[in-house]
Design a protein around this motif. Structure first.
Motif, short mmCIF file in Angstrom:
data_model
loop_
_atom_site.label_atom_id
_atom_site.label_comp_id
_atom_site.label_asym_id
_atom_site.label_seq_id
_atom_site.Cartn_x
_atom_site.Cartn_y
_atom_site.Cartn_z
N GLY A 1 14.77 15.84 -7.44
CA GLY A 1 13.81 16.33 -6.45
C GLY A 1 13.15 15.22 -5.66
N TRP A 2 12.20 15.63 -4.81
CA TRP A 2 11.57 14.67 -3.91
C TRP A 2 10.63 13.71 -4.64
CZ3 TRP A 2 6.27 14.90 -3.69
CH2 TRP A 2 5.65 16.11 -4.06
N SER A 3 10.10 14.10 -5.78
CA SER A 3 9.26 13.16 -6.55
C SER A 3 10.10 11.98 -7.02
CB SER A 3 8.65 13.88 -7.76
OG SER A 3 7.83 14.95 -7.36
N PHE A 4 11.32 12.27 -7.46
CA PHE A 4 12.24 11.21 -7.86
C PHE A 4 12.58 10.33 -6.66
CE2 PHE A 4 16.66 9.76 -8.19
CZ PHE A 4 16.62 9.05 -9.39
N CYS A 5 12.77 10.93 -5.50
CA CYS A 5 13.09 10.15 -4.30
C CYS A 5 11.95 9.22 -3.92
CB CYS A 5 13.40 11.10 -3.14
SG CYS A 5 14.91 12.08 -3.38
N LEU A 6 10.70 9.65 -4.11
CA LEU A 6 9.57 8.77 -3.81
C LEU A 6 9.60 7.52 -4.68
CD1 LEU A 6 6.55 11.22 -3.38
CD2 LEU A 6 7.78 9.98 -1.61
N ALA A 7 9.95 7.68 -5.96
CA ALA A 7 10.06 6.51 -6.84
C ALA A 7 11.20 5.60 -6.40
CB ALA A 7 10.27 6.97 -8.29
N LEU B 1 0.83 -1.21 0.00
CA LEU B 1 0.00 0.00 0.00
C LEU B 1 0.86 1.26 0.00
CD1 LEU B 1 -2.78 1.33 0.19
CD2 LEU B 1 -2.63 1.09 2.69
N ILE B 2 1.90 1.27 0.84
CA ILE B 2 2.78 2.45 0.92
C ILE B 2 3.49 2.68 -0.41
CG2 ILE B 2 4.83 3.41 2.02
CD1 ILE B 2 4.02 1.98 4.57
N SER B 3 3.99 1.60 -1.02
CA SER B 3 4.70 1.75 -2.29
C SER B 3 3.76 2.26 -3.38
CB SER B 3 5.33 0.42 -2.70
OG SER B 3 4.34 -0.55 -2.98
N THR B 4 2.51 1.81 -3.36
CA THR B 4 1.54 2.28 -4.36
C THR B 4 1.27 3.78 -4.18
OG1 THR B 4 0.47 0.11 -4.40
CG2 THR B 4 -0.77 1.95 -5.30
N ILE B 5 1.12 4.21 -2.93
CA ILE B 5 0.88 5.64 -2.65
C ILE B 5 2.09 6.46 -3.09
CG2 ILE B 5 0.56 7.33 -0.81
CD1 ILE B 5 -1.03 5.20 0.70
N TYR B 6 3.28 5.99 -2.76
CA TYR B 6 4.49 6.72 -3.15
C TYR B 6 4.60 6.81 -4.67
CZ TYR B 6 6.52 6.79 1.55
OH TYR B 6 6.79 7.04 2.87
N MET B 7 4.30 5.71 -5.34
CA MET B 7 4.42 5.70 -6.80
C MET B 7 3.41 6.64 -7.44
SD MET B 7 6.53 4.21 -8.75
CE MET B 7 6.75 4.65 -10.45
N ALA B 8 2.17 6.62 -6.94
CA ALA B 8 1.13 7.51 -7.49
C ALA B 8 1.49 8.97 -7.25
CB ALA B 8 -0.22 7.17 -6.86
N ALA B 9 2.01 9.28 -6.04
CA ALA B 9 2.41 10.65 -5.74
C ALA B 9 3.58 11.08 -6.61
CB ALA B 9 2.77 10.77 -4.25
N SER B 10 4.49 10.16 -6.86
CA SER B 10 5.65 10.46 -7.69
C SER B 10 5.23 10.79 -9.12
CB SER B 10 6.62 9.27 -7.69
OG SER B 10 7.71 9.49 -8.53
N ILE B 11 4.33 10.00 -9.67
CA ILE B 11 3.86 10.24 -11.04
C ILE B 11 3.13 11.57 -11.15
CG2 ILE B 11 2.32 9.40 -12.86
CD1 ILE B 11 2.86 6.58 -11.88
N GLY B 12 2.36 11.92 -10.13
CA GLY B 12 1.50 13.10 -10.21
C GLY B 12 2.14 14.42 -9.84
#
Length: 260
Positions: free
Chosen positions: A220-226, A27-38
Motif C-alpha cells: 500500500g501507499w504507507s509502504f511506498c512512503l517509506a 524535512l520531507i523524509s521525516t514527514i514521510y517516515m512519520a506518516a508511514s509509521i502512523g
C-alpha cells in the motif's frame, strides 16, 4: 538544519544552496517516515466479495479478529477474506455495519481496526502459523521485531542530526554538518532495512499461508512512503557531507594561500 556559517569570509553560495536543499529533503523524509509509521496501509488484501465471505463465516470472523486471543493464522485469514489492511501498529478489516446474524445482507461496510500491543510486536512467530507446537520460526520472528524497531531508530537519528545542525548554527561552523550527514546516512540504512524486513516478512508469511484464489495482495501507499523516504535521506546525507568537506577543503587552501 545547519545555518549558513561564516568562516572568515562569506561562504560560497554553492554550499548554502546545498545545505538548504539538504534541509528540505531531510524535512520531507521525516514527514514521510512519520506518516508511514502512523498509517495502516503497508499491505492491502482485496477480496472479490467481502460481505458474502463474512456472511458465510457466520458473521463471527470479525469478533475473532478483534479478540485478544487471536493468533497469527486467525487474523491473517480474516485479512484475506475481508479486504484487510496491515500497518506496523494496526490491522484492519472491512465488515458490514450491521453484524447481527438475523440481519439481511447489506452492502454498507465499515472498517474495524485493532492495534498490535507491545507484546504482540515481540511475540514469537511459529513455523506453522497458529500451531504453537510447531516450533519458533526465527527468521520471521526477528524480521517482525526489526520492522517495529527500525523506523523509530531512523527518526531518532534524523532528530539527533537536526540537533547537531542547531549546534552548528550556534558555533557558526560548517564542520558539524558532516556528523549530520553521517546520521542521515545511517537513518537511510535503517529505513532501507525496514523496507527489506517488511517485504521479506510478507513473502515468508505467504509461503506459510498462501493467498486464496479470489484474493489479491499488494503493498500500500504507507509502504511506498517509506520507500521514498530512504533515498531522500541518502540524498540529504550526501549534500550535508559534500558541503561540509568541500567548504572545509577550500577554507584550508585559502588559509594556506594567505599564510604563503
Amino acid at each position: 538544519c545547519p545555518c549558513v556559517p561564516m568562516q572568515g569570509a562569506m561562504m560560497d553560495n554553492r554550499f548554502a544552496t546545498a545545505l538548504v536543499i539538504a534541509c528540505v529533503l531531510s524535512l520531507i523524509s521525516t514527514i514521510y517516515m512519520a506518516a508511514s509509521i502512523g498509517t495502516d496501509f503497508w499491505y492491502e488484501y482485496h477480496t472479490l466479495s467481502p460481505a458474502e465471505n463474512v456472511s458465510e463465516a457466520g458473521r463471527s470472523i470479525w469478533e475473532e479478529f478483534v479478540s485478544k486471543d487471536a493468533d497469527e493464522k486467525t487474523y491473517t485469514d480474516a485479512l484475506f477474506r475481508c479486504n484487510g489492511t496491515v500497518g506496523l501498529w494496526r490491522r484492519c478489516i472491512t465488515v458490514p455495519k450491521n453484524s447481527h446474524w438475523y440481519s439481511p445482507p447489506e452492502t454498507d461496510m465499515t472498517t474495524n481496526c485493532i492495534s498490535f500491543s507491545l507484546s504482540d510486536q515481540f511475540v514469537e512467530k511459529y513455523i506453522e502459523p497458529g500451531n504453537h507446537n510447531s516450533g519458533t520460526d526465527l527468521n520471521r520472528t526477528y524480521l517482525w521485531r526489526l520492522q517495529f524497531l527500525l523506523p523509530f531508530v531512523s527518526i531518532g537519528l534524523m532528530c539527533f542530526g537536526a540537533l547537531i545542525g542547531l549546534c552548528a548554527c550556534a558555533c557558526r561552523s560548517l564542520y558539524p554538518a558532516i556528523a549530520t550527514g553521517v546520521l542521515h546516512f545511517l537513518a537511510g540504512l535503517c529505513t532501507l532495512g525496514l523496507v527489506g524486513c517488511y517485504v521479506a516478512g510478507i513473502e515468508l508469511l505467504h509461503r506459510k499461508l498462501p493467498l486464496p484464489e479470489d484474493v489479491r495482495g499488494e503493498f500500500g501507499w504507507s509502504f511506498c512512503l517509506a520507500c521514498v523516504s530512504a533515498p531522500l535521506q541518502f540524498m540529504a546525507a550526501a549534500l550535508f557531507i559534500w558541503a561540509a568537506r568541500t567548504n572545509r577543503k577550500e577554507f584550508t587552501l585559502l588559509k594556506a594561500y594567505r599564510v604563503a
